[in-house]
Design an enzyme around this catalytic site. Structure first.
Site, PDB file in Angstrom:
ATOM      1  N   HIS A  80       0.846  -1.200   0.000  1.00  0.00           N
ATOM      2  CA  HIS A  80       0.000   0.000   0.000  1.00  0.00           C
ATOM      3  C   HIS A  80       0.884   1.254   0.000  1.00  0.00           C
ATOM      4  O   HIS A  80       0.612   2.212  -0.724  1.00  0.00           O
ATOM      5  CB  HIS A  80      -0.876   0.060   1.265  1.00  0.00           C
ATOM      6  CG  HIS A  80      -1.927  -0.994   1.359  1.00  0.00           C
ATOM      7  ND1 HIS A  80      -2.067  -1.811   2.458  1.00  0.00           N
ATOM      8  CD2 HIS A  80      -2.913  -1.345   0.500  1.00  0.00           C
ATOM      9  CE1 HIS A  80      -3.105  -2.619   2.281  1.00  0.00           C
ATOM     10  NE2 HIS A  80      -3.627  -2.373   1.086  1.00  0.00           N
ATOM     11  N   LYS A 122     -18.419  -6.041   7.513  1.00  0.00           N
ATOM     12  CA  LYS A 122     -17.232  -6.897   7.339  1.00  0.00           C
ATOM     13  C   LYS A 122     -16.442  -6.976   8.635  1.00  0.00           C
ATOM     14  O   LYS A 122     -16.214  -5.959   9.281  1.00  0.00           O
ATOM     15  CB  LYS A 122     -16.340  -6.332   6.231  1.00  0.00           C
ATOM     16  CG  LYS A 122     -16.941  -6.494   4.866  1.00  0.00           C
ATOM     17  CD  LYS A 122     -15.878  -6.602   3.796  1.00  0.00           C
ATOM     18  CE  LYS A 122     -16.511  -6.872   2.448  1.00  0.00           C
ATOM     19  NZ  LYS A 122     -15.704  -6.448   1.335  1.00  0.00           N
ATOM     20  N   ARG A 139      -1.535  -5.465  -8.803  1.00  0.00           N
ATOM     21  CA  ARG A 139      -0.434  -6.373  -8.488  1.00  0.00           C
ATOM     22  C   ARG A 139      -0.184  -7.355  -9.611  1.00  0.00           C
ATOM     23  O   ARG A 139       0.950  -7.743  -9.870  1.00  0.00           O
ATOM     24  CB  ARG A 139      -0.755  -7.162  -7.211  1.00  0.00           C
ATOM     25  CG  ARG A 139      -0.716  -6.329  -5.961  1.00  0.00           C
ATOM     26  CD  ARG A 139      -1.323  -7.040  -4.802  1.00  0.00           C
ATOM     27  NE  ARG A 139      -2.744  -7.265  -5.038  1.00  0.00           N
ATOM     28  CZ  ARG A 139      -3.616  -7.575  -4.099  1.00  0.00           C
ATOM     29  NH1 ARG A 139      -3.216  -7.757  -2.871  1.00  0.00           N
ATOM     30  NH2 ARG A 139      -4.888  -7.748  -4.392  1.00  0.00           N
ATOM     31  N   SER A 184      -3.079  -7.762   2.409  1.00  0.00           N
ATOM     32  CA  SER A 184      -3.333  -7.710   3.861  1.00  0.00           C
ATOM     33  C   SER A 184      -3.859  -9.049   4.375  1.00  0.00           C
ATOM     34  O   SER A 184      -3.496  -9.491   5.469  1.00  0.00           O
ATOM     35  CB  SER A 184      -4.360  -6.622   4.183  1.00  0.00           C
ATOM     36  OG  SER A 184      -3.863  -5.358   3.844  1.00  0.00           O
TER      37      SER A 184
HETATM   38  O1  PNS Z   1      -8.481  -2.844   0.180  1.00  0.00           O
HETATM   39  P1  PNS Z   1      -9.720  -3.298  -0.527  1.00  0.00           P
HETATM   40  O2  PNS Z   1     -10.551  -4.186   0.383  1.00  0.00           O
HETATM   41  O3  PNS Z   1      -9.442  -3.912  -1.861  1.00  0.00           O
HETATM   42  O4  PNS Z   1     -10.592  -1.952  -0.782  1.00  0.00           O
HETATM   43  C1  PNS Z   1     -11.805  -2.033  -1.480  1.00  0.00           C
HETATM   44  C2  PNS Z   1     -12.522  -0.675  -1.486  1.00  0.00           C
HETATM   45  C3  PNS Z   1     -12.814  -0.209  -0.060  1.00  0.00           C
HETATM   46  C4  PNS Z   1     -11.664   0.345  -2.182  1.00  0.00           C
HETATM   47  C5  PNS Z   1     -13.811  -0.909  -2.290  1.00  0.00           C
HETATM   48  O5  PNS Z   1     -14.494  -2.010  -1.773  1.00  0.00           O
HETATM   49  C6  PNS Z   1     -14.739   0.289  -2.277  1.00  0.00           C
HETATM   50  O6  PNS Z   1     -14.512   1.235  -2.999  1.00  0.00           O
HETATM   51  N1  PNS Z   1     -15.775   0.217  -1.407  1.00  0.00           N
HETATM   52  C7  PNS Z   1     -16.714   1.297  -1.235  1.00  0.00           C
HETATM   53  C8  PNS Z   1     -18.121   0.926  -1.699  1.00  0.00           C
HETATM   54  C9  PNS Z   1     -18.295   1.285  -3.150  1.00  0.00           C
HETATM   55  O7  PNS Z   1     -18.111   2.409  -3.572  1.00  0.00           O
HETATM   56  N2  PNS Z   1     -18.696   0.271  -3.946  1.00  0.00           N
HETATM   57  C10 PNS Z   1     -18.871   0.387  -5.353  1.00  0.00           C
HETATM   58  C11 PNS Z   1     -17.556   0.071  -6.068  1.00  0.00           C
HETATM   59  S1  PNS Z   1     -17.757   0.194  -7.821  1.00  0.00           S
END
Ligand code: PNS
Length: 161
Positions: free
Chosen positions: A17, A41, A90, A127
């Site tokens: 990150h 979650k 990645r 993570s």
């Molecule tokens: O570290 P992660 O778990 O890959 O992060 C994922 C995250 C938080 C960036 C993604 O799940 C997100 O943007 N969640 C917010 C909800 C949202 O906007 N959902 C629609 C995505 S198109």
């Protein structure tokens, strides 16, 4: 002023990150690292703990700040007047879902997603894997900042039988 959001769960923040945040900080004038808070979650670290870790680890970057959001990332972007989302890629396996999210986000708001290739050094890092390895006593100290490693050992020690 070019602003970007680096969103994620950061449970916990890893060196992968930080690689992406550091590089975003060179590309944009202002970067907000946004911790996604999803109450449904289960997380190892609370939102507050994740924010504190990021605050400490990003302290050296004057143009990086930390925020958090519940709900849609695009609402957070709109509130902050941000039109760019930075995501690390990645491997090819990340691409399908990230592309789908990027396209949905651009449909929902006036935002572009900028993909930054993760440095090969960290391309295996996640993570979830860090937590799994640490939970079995594996050494993840080279993969996360020192105080995150300490927090992991302490937290996983608390939950040991
Ligand atoms: O570290 P992660 O778990 O890959 O992060 C994922 C995250 C938080 C960036 C993604 O799940 C997100 O943007 N969640 C917010 C909800 C949202 O906007 N959902 C629609 C995505 S198109």
């Amino acid at each position: 002023m070019r602003k970007a959001v680096c969103p994620g769960s950061f449970d916990p923040v890893t060196n992968g990150h930080l690689d992406i945040v550091a590089r975003a900080a060179t590309l944009f004038d202002e970067v907000v690292v946004a911790v996604g808070v999803n109450a449904s979650k289960r997380r190892l670290f609370t939102a507050q703990e994740r924010i504190e870790m990021l605050t400490e680890v990003c302290a050296g970057y004057p143009n990086v700040s930390i925020g958090s959001f519940e709900g849609l990332l695009t609402d957070f972007c709109r509130e902050r007047g941000v039109h760019a989302i930075v995501k690390g890629l990645r491997a090819v396996s990340d691409f399908d879902y990230e592309l789908q999210m990027a396209q949905m986000n651009s449909r929902l708001a006036d935002v572009e997603t900028v993909f930054v290739p993760t440095s090969p050094e960290w391309s295996f890092l996640a993570s979830s894997l860090v937590k799994e390895v640490a939970s079995y006593g594996g050494d993840v100290s080279a993969l996360v900042p020192d105080f995150v490693n300490d927090a992991l050992v302490a937290r996983l020690g608390e939950s040991a039988p």
